[in-house]
Write an enzyme that holds these catalytic residues in place. Structure first.
Site, mmCIF file in Angstrom:
data_model
loop_
_atom_site.group_PDB
_atom_site.id
_atom_site.type_symbol
_atom_site.label_atom_id
_atom_site.label_comp_id
_atom_site.label_asym_id
_atom_site.label_seq_id
_atom_site.Cartn_x
_atom_site.Cartn_y
_atom_site.Cartn_z
ATOM 1 N N ASP A 124 0.861 -1.181 0.000
ATOM 2 C CA ASP A 124 0.000 0.000 0.000
ATOM 3 C C ASP A 124 0.902 1.237 0.000
ATOM 4 O O ASP A 124 2.018 1.174 -0.520
ATOM 5 C CB ASP A 124 -0.958 -0.025 1.197
ATOM 6 C CG ASP A 124 -2.278 0.688 0.893
ATOM 7 O OD1 ASP A 124 -2.227 1.850 0.462
ATOM 8 O OD2 ASP A 124 -3.345 0.082 1.087
ATOM 9 N N HIS A 170 2.154 1.819 -3.209
ATOM 10 C CA HIS A 170 1.215 2.740 -3.844
ATOM 11 C C HIS A 170 1.698 4.178 -3.788
ATOM 12 O O HIS A 170 0.900 5.110 -3.921
ATOM 13 C CB HIS A 170 -0.165 2.616 -3.197
ATOM 14 C CG HIS A 170 -0.839 1.292 -3.459
ATOM 15 N ND1 HIS A 170 -2.152 1.046 -3.135
ATOM 16 C CD2 HIS A 170 -0.359 0.145 -4.012
ATOM 17 C CE1 HIS A 170 -2.464 -0.197 -3.475
ATOM 18 N NE2 HIS A 170 -1.395 -0.767 -4.009
#
Length: 525
Positions: free
Chosen positions: A332, A355
C-alpha cells in the site's frame, strides 16, 4: 718564581671552578618545581642540544640556557612530555553506541527475565517483565539480544508513569504468533508503545509480523485502492495484482477480520525509530498516532507488493515528523499522511513496490480533515501504483494546504502525479457537495517514466483545487500491459512555471470564477 706561578694558577683554577659550580646550581634553581619534576628528561634534552645543535627547538623544553657547560650525561630517562603524572591516571570511559548506563541495573536483557529466544517458546511474559523493570529507570535500556528469535504475542509497552528516554535495543528477531487464538476477536496492533517521552527503538533487529496468514481473504474483506480503477489491462485476463498465496497457520482456524499494525506509537513525545527492519505486517507496518516530535531514519520496511493494506509508515494526528534515509517496500502507501498532521518532512526515501506517498485518504464519512506544511523531496519510486498523491472523499470538510513535492524520480510508475477528490474504496459511493479544500500544492522536478497516465487531477466540482503549481515536469511513457492516457484535469487551477513534458494544457490558469468558493466553510486555519 716558577713555584709561585704554579700555585697562583692552581688557586685561580679553583676559584673559577667554584664560580662555575655556583652558576650551574643557580640555573637549576631558576627552573623551579616544574624543572625538578622532569629533571632527568631535561638532562636528555640538553644532551640532545649538544648533539643536534639548534634543531631540537621544535620539541624541546621552552626554558633553555644556551652557552653553559653541560653536566655529565645521566642515564636515559623518558622525555618530559611523556613523564608520568603526579596523580594516578583516570581510566578512559568506553564508547557506547547507546548512552552508557549509570549502573549495570539500567540494562534489562529479556533473557534475564526468562525469554528463551528459540522462536517456539512464548516470550511475551518475559518481555512484559523486562519492560516493567526498565520503565522505572530513566534512560534505561531494554535489550533484545542478537542471534535469537523471540515469539511475542500482542503486548503494550505503556506509560504514562514510565521514566523518560528509555531505549528499546532491538538486535534480535521478534516474530508474531500465527494462531488465531492468540488474537481473540481481533486487535488493532501487535507491539504498542503508548504515552512515553523520549522513547527510542534502535538496533539491527527484525520485527516480523508473519502477515501472510492474514492476507488470505484478499480481496473480499479489504478496501481497494480507488486508483486501481484507472488501470485497465490491455488484455482482460491480465490483473494488475495477483492475490498473495496464503500460508496457513499451523494451528489452522481463520484469522480475525481485524488486522493488527505491527508497531504503533500513541500519544508519545520525541519518538525515534532507527536501524530496524519491519516486515510482513498483517496491516500497517509502522504507525504514529497523536505523537509530537517523531524521527524515523535508516529503517527498512518489507512486504510483498500484493499484500493488502500494508502501509509502510502511517501518520495520524502527529506533528513535527522527520522521515529520511529509509527503504520502504509494501502493498500500500509507502508513507501515508492522514488528518491532523502538520510539519512533516520526508526525504531521501526509496519507495517500491507500493502505492507511492499519499496524503489521505481524508474526509471519509463526512469528517473534517486538517493537513498542512508537508514536504516530500529527494524520493525515488520504482514499480509503484502512484507517485505522489492527495486523495479525499466527497462529503468531507477541512483543508490541505502548503504541500511541496520536489525532486521525485519515478521509474515505471503507473500514475506519477495524482489529486483525487472523488476517492472511494468501495464499488460505489454517493455524490456529495462538500469537500476538503486543497490549496498551495507544488510539484517540482518530477521526472522519469510512467505506464498509465502522467497526471490525474480530479478536483471537487463545488470546491476546486487552487494554487496548483507545476515546474520541471518531465515524464515519458513506457508501454507495458496497460492502456495509456493523456494528462487529465478537472476543476484544477494554478500555473505551469516551465514547459512540461508531456504538455499539461488541462491545468486552468489563475483562480476559479469569483462566484466559486475557494475554501471550505469549515476550514482548519
Amino acid at each position: 718564581m716558577r713555584g709561585l706561578s704554579f700555585r697562583s694558577l692552581a688557586f685561580l683554577f679553583l676559584i673559577a671552578f667554584l664560580v662555575w659550580s655556583a652558576s650551574f646550581d643557580t640555573c637549576n634553581a631558576r627552573r623551579g618545581r616544574h624543572w625538578r619534576h622532569g629533571r632527568g628528561s631535561n638532562s636528555v634534552s640538553l644532551s640532545k642540544k649538544n648533539n643536534k645543535g639548534n634543531s631540537h627547538r621544535k620539541g624541546g623544553h621552552p626554558n633553555h640556557h644556551n652557552g653553559k657547560p653541560k653536566p655529565k650525561p645521566k642515564p636515559k630517562a623518558p622525555s618530559h612530555n611523556k613523564s608520568p603524572p603526579l596523580a594516578p591516571a583516570v581510566p578512559t570511559k568506553p564508547v557506547y553506541d547507546v548512552p552508557p548506563p549509570s549502573h549495570h541495573s539500567s540494562v534489562f536483557n529479556v533473557k534475564d527475565f526468562g525469554a528463551k529466544g528459540n522462536g517456539v517458546s512464548d516470550d511475551t511474559k518475559a518481555f512484559e517483565a523486562a519492560w516493567a523493570a526498565a520503565c522505572k529507570v530513566e534512560a534505561s535500556i531494554m535489550m533484545v539480544p542478537a542471534e535469537s528469535v523471540f515469539l511475542v504475542g500482542p503486548i503494550s509497552f505503556s506509560g504514562p508513569y514510565c521514566q523518560a528516554n528509555i531505549i528499546f535495543q532491538l538486535d534480535g528477531t521478534v516474530i508474531a504468533p500465527t494462531g488465531s487464538k492468540d488474537w481473540g476477536k481481533g486487535l488493532l496492533w501487535w507491539l504498542d508503545f503508548t504515552k512515553l517521552k523520549g522513547i527510542t527503538i534502535q538496533g539491527k533487529g527484525i520485527i516480523d509480523g508473519r502477515g501472510s496468514v492474514w492476507w488470505q481473504d484478499y480481496p473480499y474483506d479489504d478496501p481497494i485502492d480507488d486508483e486501481s480503477k484507472l488501470i485497465i489491462p490491455l488484455h482482460n485476463n491480465t490483473l494488475p495484482y495477483k492475490p498473495p498465496t496464503p500460508i496457513r497457520s499451523e494451528l489452522s482456524g481463520k484469522m480475525p477480520s481485524i488486522k493488527p499494525t505491527a508497531l504503533r506509537f500513541y500519544g508519545s513525545f520525541n519518538v525515534t525509530v532507527t536501524g530496524i527492519t519491519i516486515q510482513n505486517s498483517p496491516q500497517c507496518h509502522l504507525k504514529f498516532d497523536n505523537c509530537i516530535g517523531v524521527v524515523v531514519h535508516d529503517v527498512s520496511v518489507s512486504s510483498p507488493g500484493d499484500s493488502p493494506n500494508t502501509d509502510g509508515i502511517h501518520l495520524q494526528n502527529s506533528k513535527d515528523v522527520l522521515i529520511h534515509t529509509s527503504n520502504l517496500a509494501c502493498g500500500d502507501d509507502c508513507v501515508s499522511i492522514q488528518t491532523g498532521c502538520s510539519n512533516v518532512y520526508v526525504h531521501n526515501v526509496n519507495c517500491g513496490p507500493g502505492h507511492g506517498i499519499s496524503i489521505g485518504s481524508l474526509g471519509k464519512d463526512n469528517t473534517k480533515a486538517c493537513v498542512s506544511n508537508i514536504t516530500v523531496r529527494d524520493v525515488m519510486m520504482h514499480n509503484t501504483m502512484n507517485g505522489v498523491r492527495i486523495k479525499t472523499w466527497q462529503g468531507g470538510s477541512g483543508s490541505v494546504q502548503g504541500v511541496l513535492f520536489s525532486n521525485i524520480q519515478v521509474s515505471e510508475v503507473q500514475l506519477p502525479i495524482v489529486i483525487d477528490q472523488f476517492y472511494c474504496d468501495k464499488s460505489t459511493c454517493k455524490n456529495q457537495t462538500s469537500a476538503v479544500a486543497l490549496s498551495g500544492i507544488t510539484y517540482e522536478r518530477v521526472k522519469g517514466t510512467y505506464t498509465v497516465k502522467p497526471v490525474h487531477f480530479a478536483c471537487s466540482d463545488s470546491l476546486p483545487c487552487v494554487d496548483v503549481t507545476l515546474s520541471v515536469i518531465e515524464l515519458k511513457p513506457v508501454q507495458e500491459r496497460y492502456h495509456m492516457y493523456d494528462p487529465y484535469c478537472w476543476q484544477a487551477f494554478g500555473e505551469s512555471t516551465t514547459p512540461t513534458h508531456p504538455p499539461i494544457a488541462c491545468l486552468q490558469t489563475g483562480k476559479p470564477p469569483s462566484n466559486r468558493p475557494q475554501s471550505s466553510p469549515d476550514a482548519c486555519f
